[in-house]
Design a protein around this motif. Sequence first.
Motif, PDB file in Angstrom:
ATOM      1  N   ASN A 174      80.681  19.420  96.346  1.00  0.00           N
ATOM      2  CA  ASN A 174      81.926  18.930  95.753  1.00  0.00           C
ATOM      3  C   ASN A 174      82.053  17.412  95.773  1.00  0.00           C
ATOM      4  O   ASN A 174      83.120  16.869  95.446  1.00  0.00           O
ATOM      5  N   LEU A 175      80.975  16.724  96.138  1.00  0.00           N
ATOM      6  CA  LEU A 175      81.030  15.263  96.294  1.00  0.00           C
ATOM      7  C   LEU A 175      81.469  14.562  95.022  1.00  0.00           C
ATOM      8  O   LEU A 175      82.181  13.555  95.076  1.00  0.00           O
ATOM      9  N   ASP A 176      81.071  15.092  93.873  1.00  0.00           N
ATOM     10  CA  ASP A 176      81.412  14.436  92.604  1.00  0.00           C
ATOM     11  C   ASP A 176      82.832  14.753  92.147  1.00  0.00           C
ATOM     12  O   ASP A 176      83.274  14.273  91.097  1.00  0.00           O
ATOM     13  N   GLN A 177      83.568  15.529  92.940  1.00  0.00           N
ATOM     14  CA  GLN A 177      84.931  15.901  92.560  1.00  0.00           C
ATOM     15  C   GLN A 177      86.001  15.346  93.500  1.00  0.00           C
ATOM     16  O   GLN A 177      87.171  15.712  93.377  1.00  0.00           O
ATOM     17  N   LEU A 178      85.624  14.477  94.409  1.00  0.00           N
ATOM     18  CA  LEU A 178      86.586  14.047  95.421  1.00  0.00           C
ATOM     19  C   LEU A 178      87.831  13.405  94.820  1.00  0.00           C
ATOM     20  O   LEU A 178      88.952  13.656  95.270  1.00  0.00           O
ATOM     21  N   ARG A 179      87.653  12.565  93.809  1.00  0.00           N
ATOM     22  CA  ARG A 179      88.815  11.936  93.176  1.00  0.00           C
ATOM     23  C   ARG A 179      89.727  12.993  92.557  1.00  0.00           C
ATOM     24  O   ARG A 179      90.953  12.961  92.742  1.00  0.00           O
ATOM     25  N   GLU A 180      89.127  13.958  91.860  1.00  0.00           N
ATOM     26  CA  GLU A 180      89.930  15.000  91.223  1.00  0.00           C
ATOM     27  C   GLU A 180      90.628  15.882  92.259  1.00  0.00           C
ATOM     28  O   GLU A 180      91.779  16.295  92.085  1.00  0.00           O
TER      29      GLU A 180
END
Length: 355
Positions: A174-180
């Motif tokens: 989920n690293l690429d979704q932290l902002r979301e």
Amino acid sequence: MTDLERIYAKVESLRVPLNILIELTNRCNEDCIHCFIKEARDKFSLSQDDRELDFNQISALFGELAREGTLNLIFTGGEAMLRGDFFQIARLAKDKNFAVTLFSNGQLIDEDNADRLAGIMPVCVYFSLYGADAFTHDKITGINGSFENLMRAVSLLRERRINVGFKTVVMRENLDQLREIFDLGKKMRIEKHDFGEEITGKIDGSCGPKRYQIDEGSLFDYYKGDIPQPNDRIEELPQAESLQKPLCGAGVFGACVSCYGDVYPCAEWRAPLGNIKYTPFKEIWHRNAGLLGELRSVKEYKDLADCRRCSLVNFCRRCPGRAFFEEKDWHSCYQGAYKRAAIKQRINAVLAEGR
């Protein structure tokens, strides 16, 4: 000394188990890829059977904790609400004036259970959120529909003015979704959103879940980022002052009780202090020999030999439970803490240069 520090100093001097986390069950209705409990038998357990604590045993424990001055009870699992007597347990805790917090995955919260939770009004219900969308969250939980059920649970509790928090384990998946993920929490008016990037090994001592840990480069970017908040430069204190930082309060201000009755310093530190099936909690807690004696005498970083020799103490936030897991010695430095302290030192240098 601040007011909070004075309170904790008083709590420590009186040996009050202020915060107790209770694992009501190891059973769960999700199948998370990084779970440290599923399909694992606690190799450190002192219990002579696999039966969960029954209601009467839990009731007796609550009575002891009330007399000992415990304030905060945290219920977790597995999934705590899988117990058929969960609401009976939660109501008893509330009636005894404990501040009750629940860790849950939200899968069992429908209109009826939301109403029952509102009758108890916990301090907060923390939900595990692993993705900003169903695809990512459900992939990590292993259960299709778990994201949709979680979103519904949040809405039901918010409608009833129950405080809700999110807990997010940062991992490769989920690293690429932290902002979301962070923005989703803000949009849903979540009171508190905790992010954590350290993944725990299984309670049987195996390291399988750690394969989902983010790598060192990603860890640098994560620490340098602004989730959950922008980084501020850490004041670099003299070594002698850094060594005066307090250590973890596990076994000092609180403890964990497993569903089999084992008492541990915390959920991650499976070093058994005793078992309430055979020994009253009060007797276990007030022992000043063995591990508890050590914990109560080793209070600051300067009390640990490895820390006294380390130049990174100013940036270190060591966890004795993880030291125990990795090194089989909670006094020792362990690679996880050293690596993170070194990264934070590098980031501090970048911030000092204004880049």
